[in-house]
Design a protein around this motif. Sequence first.
Motif, PDB file in Angstrom:
ATOM      1  N   PRO A 169      11.957  -5.592  -2.752  1.00 23.06           N
ATOM      2  CA  PRO A 169      10.615  -6.157  -2.613  1.00 23.06           C
ATOM      3  C   PRO A 169      10.597  -7.463  -1.839  1.00 23.06           C
ATOM      4  O   PRO A 169      11.481  -8.313  -1.999  1.00 23.06           O
ATOM      5  N   VAL A 170       9.563  -7.624  -1.015  1.00 25.66           N
ATOM      6  CA  VAL A 170       9.383  -8.842  -0.238  1.00 25.66           C
ATOM      7  C   VAL A 170       8.195  -9.661  -0.734  1.00 25.66           C
ATOM      8  O   VAL A 170       8.189 -10.883  -0.595  1.00 25.66           O
ATOM      9  N   ASP A 171       7.180  -9.027  -1.324  1.00 25.84           N
ATOM     10  CA  ASP A 171       6.087  -9.801  -1.922  1.00 25.84           C
ATOM     11  C   ASP A 171       6.673 -10.866  -2.840  1.00 25.84           C
ATOM     12  O   ASP A 171       7.624 -10.601  -3.589  1.00 25.84           O
ATOM     13  N   SER A 172       6.095 -12.057  -2.833  1.00 26.39           N
ATOM     14  CA  SER A 172       6.678 -13.154  -3.621  1.00 26.39           C
ATOM     15  C   SER A 172       6.719 -12.812  -5.107  1.00 26.39           C
ATOM     16  O   SER A 172       7.706 -13.116  -5.794  1.00 26.39           O
ATOM     17  N   GLU A 173       5.680 -12.142  -5.620  1.00 28.33           N
ATOM     18  CA  GLU A 173       5.643 -11.822  -7.041  1.00 28.33           C
ATOM     19  C   GLU A 173       6.705 -10.788  -7.411  1.00 28.33           C
ATOM     20  O   GLU A 173       7.402 -10.922  -8.423  1.00 28.33           O
ATOM     21  N   HIS A 174       6.837  -9.766  -6.581  1.00 28.45           N
ATOM     22  CA  HIS A 174       7.808  -8.726  -6.907  1.00 28.45           C
ATOM     23  C   HIS A 174       9.236  -9.167  -6.633  1.00 28.45           C
ATOM     24  O   HIS A 174      10.170  -8.734  -7.316  1.00 28.45           O
TER      25      HIS A 174
ATOM     26  N   ASN B 170      -5.713  -7.681  -4.461  1.00 26.46           N
ATOM     27  CA  ASN B 170      -4.294  -7.823  -4.156  1.00 26.46           C
ATOM     28  C   ASN B 170      -3.451  -7.802  -5.431  1.00 26.46           C
ATOM     29  O   ASN B 170      -2.399  -7.160  -5.492  1.00 26.46           O
ATOM     30  N   LYS B 171      -3.931  -8.487  -6.463  1.00 29.74           N
ATOM     31  CA  LYS B 171      -3.171  -8.516  -7.711  1.00 29.74           C
ATOM     32  C   LYS B 171      -3.210  -7.165  -8.408  1.00 29.74           C
ATOM     33  O   LYS B 171      -2.226  -6.734  -9.020  1.00 29.74           O
ATOM     34  N   GLY B 172      -4.354  -6.490  -8.310  1.00 27.42           N
ATOM     35  CA  GLY B 172      -4.423  -5.150  -8.881  1.00 27.42           C
ATOM     36  C   GLY B 172      -3.442  -4.206  -8.213  1.00 27.42           C
ATOM     37  O   GLY B 172      -2.768  -3.404  -8.883  1.00 27.42           O
ATOM     38  N   PHE B 173      -3.328  -4.298  -6.894  1.00 32.07           N
ATOM     39  CA  PHE B 173      -2.364  -3.462  -6.187  1.00 32.07           C
ATOM     40  C   PHE B 173      -0.935  -3.835  -6.577  1.00 32.07           C
ATOM     41  O   PHE B 173      -0.060  -2.965  -6.650  1.00 32.07           O
ATOM     42  N   GLU B 174      -0.681  -5.109  -6.825  1.00 35.03           N
ATOM     43  CA  GLU B 174       0.663  -5.512  -7.245  1.00 35.03           C
ATOM     44  C   GLU B 174       1.008  -4.962  -8.621  1.00 35.03           C
ATOM     45  O   GLU B 174       2.176  -4.677  -8.913  1.00 35.03           O
ATOM     46  N   VAL B 175       0.024  -4.815  -9.492  1.00 29.91           N
ATOM     47  CA  VAL B 175       0.260  -4.178 -10.792  1.00 29.91           C
ATOM     48  C   VAL B 175       0.732  -2.742 -10.586  1.00 29.91           C
ATOM     49  O   VAL B 175       1.714  -2.287 -11.192  1.00 29.91           O
ATOM     50  N   ILE B 176       0.026  -2.002  -9.712  1.00 28.98           N
ATOM     51  CA  ILE B 176       0.418  -0.619  -9.434  1.00 28.98           C
ATOM     52  C   ILE B 176       1.810  -0.575  -8.808  1.00 28.98           C
ATOM     53  O   ILE B 176       2.660   0.251  -9.188  1.00 28.98           O
ATOM     54  N   GLU B 177       2.052  -1.466  -7.862  1.00 23.35           N
ATOM     55  CA  GLU B 177       3.355  -1.521  -7.206  1.00 23.35           C
ATOM     56  C   GLU B 177       4.466  -1.781  -8.209  1.00 23.35           C
ATOM     57  O   GLU B 177       5.547  -1.175  -8.144  1.00 23.35           O
TER      58      GLU B 177
ATOM     59  N   GLU C 134       0.807  -1.215   0.000  1.00 28.91           N
ATOM     60  CA  GLU C 134       0.000   0.000   0.000  1.00 28.91           C
ATOM     61  C   GLU C 134       0.841   1.267   0.000  1.00 28.91           C
ATOM     62  O   GLU C 134       0.391   2.322  -0.449  1.00 28.91           O
ATOM     63  N   THR C 135       2.081   1.172   0.471  1.00 27.48           N
ATOM     64  CA  THR C 135       2.975   2.326   0.445  1.00 27.48           C
ATOM     65  C   THR C 135       3.161   2.840  -0.975  1.00 27.48           C
ATOM     66  O   THR C 135       3.092   4.048  -1.234  1.00 27.48           O
ATOM     67  N   LEU C 136       3.400   1.933  -1.914  1.00 31.66           N
ATOM     68  CA  LEU C 136       3.594   2.341  -3.306  1.00 31.66           C
ATOM     69  C   LEU C 136       2.269   2.515  -4.038  1.00 31.66           C
ATOM     70  O   LEU C 136       2.174   3.335  -4.953  1.00 31.66           O
ATOM     71  N   VAL C 137       1.247   1.771  -3.650  1.00 32.74           N
ATOM     72  CA  VAL C 137      -0.065   1.949  -4.272  1.00 32.74           C
ATOM     73  C   VAL C 137      -0.567   3.366  -4.017  1.00 32.74           C
ATOM     74  O   VAL C 137      -1.046   4.043  -4.930  1.00 32.74           O
ATOM     75  N   CYS C 138      -0.456   3.828  -2.786  1.00 34.71           N
ATOM     76  CA  CYS C 138      -0.998   5.138  -2.411  1.00 34.71           C
ATOM     77  C   CYS C 138      -0.078   6.296  -2.770  1.00 34.71           C
ATOM     78  O   CYS C 138      -0.560   7.392  -3.074  1.00 34.71           O
ATOM     79  N   ALA C 139       1.223   6.082  -2.702  1.00 31.66           N
ATOM     80  CA  ALA C 139       2.162   7.209  -2.820  1.00 31.66           C
ATOM     81  C   ALA C 139       3.410   6.817  -3.599  1.00 31.66           C
ATOM     82  O   ALA C 139       4.522   7.176  -3.220  1.00 31.66           O
ATOM     83  N   GLY C 140       3.223   6.088  -4.696  1.00 30.96           N
ATOM     84  CA  GLY C 140       4.367   5.588  -5.450  1.00 30.96           C
ATOM     85  C   GLY C 140       5.313   6.674  -5.921  1.00 30.96           C
ATOM     86  O   GLY C 140       6.539   6.549  -5.782  1.00 30.96           O
ATOM     87  N   ALA C 141       4.771   7.758  -6.477  1.00 36.48           N
ATOM     88  CA  ALA C 141       5.619   8.829  -6.990  1.00 36.48           C
ATOM     89  C   ALA C 141       6.414   9.477  -5.862  1.00 36.48           C
ATOM     90  O   ALA C 141       7.620   9.732  -5.986  1.00 36.48           O
ATOM     91  N   LEU C 142       5.737   9.734  -4.758  1.00 31.49           N
ATOM     92  CA  LEU C 142       6.372  10.385  -3.610  1.00 31.49           C
ATOM     93  C   LEU C 142       7.460   9.501  -3.008  1.00 31.49           C
ATOM     94  O   LEU C 142       8.583   9.950  -2.750  1.00 31.49           O
ATOM     95  N   VAL C 143       7.146   8.238  -2.786  1.00 34.72           N
ATOM     96  CA  VAL C 143       8.079   7.329  -2.125  1.00 34.72           C
ATOM     97  C   VAL C 143       9.298   7.050  -2.991  1.00 34.72           C
ATOM     98  O   VAL C 143      10.437   7.087  -2.513  1.00 34.72           O
TER      99      VAL C 143
END
Length: 383
Positions: free
Chosen positions: A145-150, A215-222, A123-132
Amino acid sequence: MTQRLTILGSTGSIGRQSLEVIAALGLSVEALTAHKSVKMMEEQARAVGPKLVVLSDEAAAHDLAVRMADTSVRVLGGREALLEAVTLPSADTVLTSVVGIAGLEPTLAAIDAGKTIALANKETLVCAGALVTAEAKKKGVKLLPVDSEHSAIFQCLQGCEDRGEVARLILTASGGPFYGMAREEIAQMTRREALKHPNWEMGAKITIDSATMMNKGFEVIEAMWLYGLPLERIDVVVHRQSVIHSLVEFCDGAVLAQLGAPDMRLPIQYAFTWPHRVAGPCQRLDLLNCPDLTFLPPDGENFPCLDLAREAASQGGVKAAALNGANEAAVAAYLADQIGFYDIPRLCRLAMDAAPIVDVPTLDDILAADALARSMVHQNLSR
């Protein structure tokens, strides 16, 4: 390679598994944080002996301080203490494994302090990707990245400095417990059935996100922010077996995939040991006994949350922050048996459409969009 860690969210699923990896690798824990799990935090603190333990709930922190009075561990409570934990000078890496937008501000504080970020809070990158990502670049901080997909994509991209060589990223999705069912059948499924993930053991919120495909949609944004690629070069396939964790297709047609048993300790460990690999506690993949590997398209009709997330990503601004805030509120209501399964995307659509257009959002803009989205969900729960 990581030597000394602060774990943000140590009592959750990722936090607990990270402590197993840390013990196996002989790493040091400088600080542990959680919300209000007093008993589990006491057990963890006594086991690893951090310098500082923080519970964001101040009453729970007071209780823990009494329990830990016979030790040298400092026990603090509240927001400022949380920020102190993620900026401790003695820690070189912060694992952000809390769920939701609650991870955003402490992650930004850790970046400002120059810490390496092992990122398990999408959610850190989903909400504020440009800023972070801008702050990380300015500070020279690595986001691992720690998510298994990323983690899978990150591993496949090792040695590929030119993103122009990447044709597309292919995120794999288990499809959750309801993939393949008719919409009418899914609508009748209970919370208990939604929490029965076919492959992974995760916390309740992320398990529901897997069932809805949010969850997968958020991973796309991430992925857009982690790897600097546009939305149209990030695809999703349903891979029910969760053996291939994601793939990268290159411009010459070659496709690299990372395979492994569905064991979150492997991506956790790689974030800690990168750029090296070492032996650890992770489950091994037995190719001769693993199931047949299949690939299917996402079902956008029965699982609309994936398309909602892609739409939020294409609109930019605070739309993804609003979608995340609405989803957090809606999933909480679903877990409390206040709404049905398909009320989750309905409420998310309402909140996302109501979010303002903001070209270059600040942190205040992002937090305001989050608050507005949650308010809209609560106002429309029974409609």
